[in-house]
Design a protein around this motif. Sequence first.
Motif, PDB file in Angstrom:
ATOM      1  N   SER A  23      28.739  66.655  27.288  1.00  0.00           N
ATOM      2  CA  SER A  23      28.701  65.408  28.388  1.00  0.00           C
ATOM      3  C   SER A  23      27.643  64.973  29.091  1.00  0.00           C
ATOM      4  O   SER A  23      27.575  64.288  29.304  1.00  0.00           O
ATOM      5  CB  SER A  23      29.079  66.911  29.114  1.00  0.00           C
ATOM      6  N   ASP A  24      26.551  66.171  28.688  1.00  0.00           N
ATOM      7  CA  ASP A  24      25.057  65.449  29.270  1.00  0.00           C
ATOM      8  C   ASP A  24      24.970  64.361  28.482  1.00  0.00           C
ATOM      9  O   ASP A  24      23.837  63.249  28.617  1.00  0.00           O
ATOM     10  CB  ASP A  24      23.545  66.450  29.042  1.00  0.00           C
ATOM     11  N   GLN A  37      26.152  60.354  28.599  1.00  0.00           N
ATOM     12  CA  GLN A  37      26.102  59.275  28.900  1.00  0.00           C
ATOM     13  C   GLN A  37      25.602  58.850  28.590  1.00  0.00           C
ATOM     14  O   GLN A  37      25.694  56.794  29.169  1.00  0.00           O
ATOM     15  CB  GLN A  37      25.383  60.147  30.614  1.00  0.00           C
ATOM     16  N   THR A  38      25.118  58.252  27.065  1.00  0.00           N
ATOM     17  CA  THR A  38      23.967  57.401  26.883  1.00  0.00           C
ATOM     18  C   THR A  38      24.795  56.583  25.824  1.00  0.00           C
ATOM     19  O   THR A  38      24.477  55.706  25.481  1.00  0.00           O
ATOM     20  CB  THR A  38      22.524  58.480  26.152  1.00  0.00           C
ATOM     21  N   LYS A  94      27.983  56.549  26.491  1.00  0.00           N
ATOM     22  CA  LYS A  94      29.278  55.786  27.395  1.00  0.00           C
ATOM     23  C   LYS A  94      28.884  54.161  28.180  1.00  0.00           C
ATOM     24  O   LYS A  94      30.454  53.761  27.473  1.00  0.00           O
ATOM     25  CB  LYS A  94      28.675  56.572  29.383  1.00  0.00           C
ATOM     26  N   ASP A  95      28.592  53.406  28.491  1.00  0.00           N
ATOM     27  CA  ASP A  95      28.931  51.630  27.806  1.00  0.00           C
ATOM     28  C   ASP A  95      29.368  51.738  26.858  1.00  0.00           C
ATOM     29  O   ASP A  95      30.227  50.907  27.031  1.00  0.00           O
ATOM     30  CB  ASP A  95      27.596  51.321  28.357  1.00  0.00           C
ATOM     31  N   TYR A 138      36.292  64.057  35.095  1.00  0.00           N
ATOM     32  CA  TYR A 138      35.133  65.467  35.461  1.00  0.00           C
ATOM     33  C   TYR A 138      36.415  66.837  34.715  1.00  0.00           C
ATOM     34  O   TYR A 138      37.327  65.994  34.970  1.00  0.00           O
ATOM     35  CB  TYR A 138      34.646  66.122  36.292  1.00  0.00           C
ATOM     36  N   GLU A 163      30.686  66.874  34.202  1.00  0.00           N
ATOM     37  CA  GLU A 163      30.926  65.210  34.077  1.00  0.00           C
ATOM     38  C   GLU A 163      31.391  65.191  32.549  1.00  0.00           C
ATOM     39  O   GLU A 163      31.332  65.012  32.207  1.00  0.00           O
ATOM     40  CB  GLU A 163      29.640  64.567  34.294  1.00  0.00           C
ATOM     41  N   THR A 211      33.285  61.305  31.412  1.00  0.00           N
ATOM     42  CA  THR A 211      32.628  59.854  30.948  1.00  0.00           C
ATOM     43  C   THR A 211      32.864  58.719  32.313  1.00  0.00           C
ATOM     44  O   THR A 211      32.888  57.921  32.093  1.00  0.00           O
ATOM     45  CB  THR A 211      32.952  58.901  29.807  1.00  0.00           C
ATOM     46  N   HIS A 212      34.512  58.855  32.076  1.00  0.00           N
ATOM     47  CA  HIS A 212      34.922  58.354  34.005  1.00  0.00           C
ATOM     48  C   HIS A 212      35.672  57.458  32.953  1.00  0.00           C
ATOM     49  O   HIS A 212      35.743  55.939  34.056  1.00  0.00           O
ATOM     50  CB  HIS A 212      34.311  57.918  34.818  1.00  0.00           C
TER      51      HIS A 212
END
Length: 234
Positions: free
Chosen positions: A70-71, A74-75, A77-78, A103, A113, A115-116
């Motif tokens: 999860s942490d 995020q790197t 995600k895009d 989440y 969290e 990635t939404h």
Amino acid sequence: MTPIRIGHLYGNLLNTYGDNGNLLMLQYGLKKRGLDFTVEVNSLEESFKANQYDLIFFGGGQDFEQKVVSDHIQTKKDELEKYIESNGVLLAICGGYQLLGEYYLSAKGDRIEGTHLLNLYTLNQVNSRFVGDVEIFSDEFNETYYGYENHNGRTFIKDPVKPLGRVIKGYGNNNEDKTEGARYKNVFCSYFHGPLLVRNPHLVDRIIDKVLEQRNQSTEQGTKLKQIIDPTSV
């Protein structure tokens, strides 16, 4: 045709319940069709680009490993969003499914969290799990899928995300709305272990068909772009 590139997202961390069998089934399906492929783990040490793979598998793990992912995810995600929105094919099981959403709450109630990237969220249960055989029906493909579920999470999907199928037997996403799994563009998500594709070889064919459709579309788009840049090149 160049080899189909399969990426196992965080495969060294999220590999419980024997779900790596899904990868073996995908490889088996590709071999049956005479298609070459490569498989690589993309984890904490590797970068990620949207055009890097033709097919991604994202499995599940224990809460500790999922928090690590999860942490770190995020790197990525895009680029992962670019991959999904450009119709990249992705299969996510259990924890991977949850992490694609907004989440999820761990068994202890901690918020992890996601990635939404998909319109869904996951709540927990107190001292309870959904366990047992499952049967669902896919209205999209007019097919029945079988599996085995073992999850604490209660996942709720929202438009434009649709379910993988309607629950005929078992609990599914949350034991409330009779949905199981999720579908968005070329993303397939499920709580089915067993693994999912071992018990549903017809779904293997569907996923491979999606990969080949994307490869063909990319080739056509590349040819058209080349003609625009240099009309004499084709």
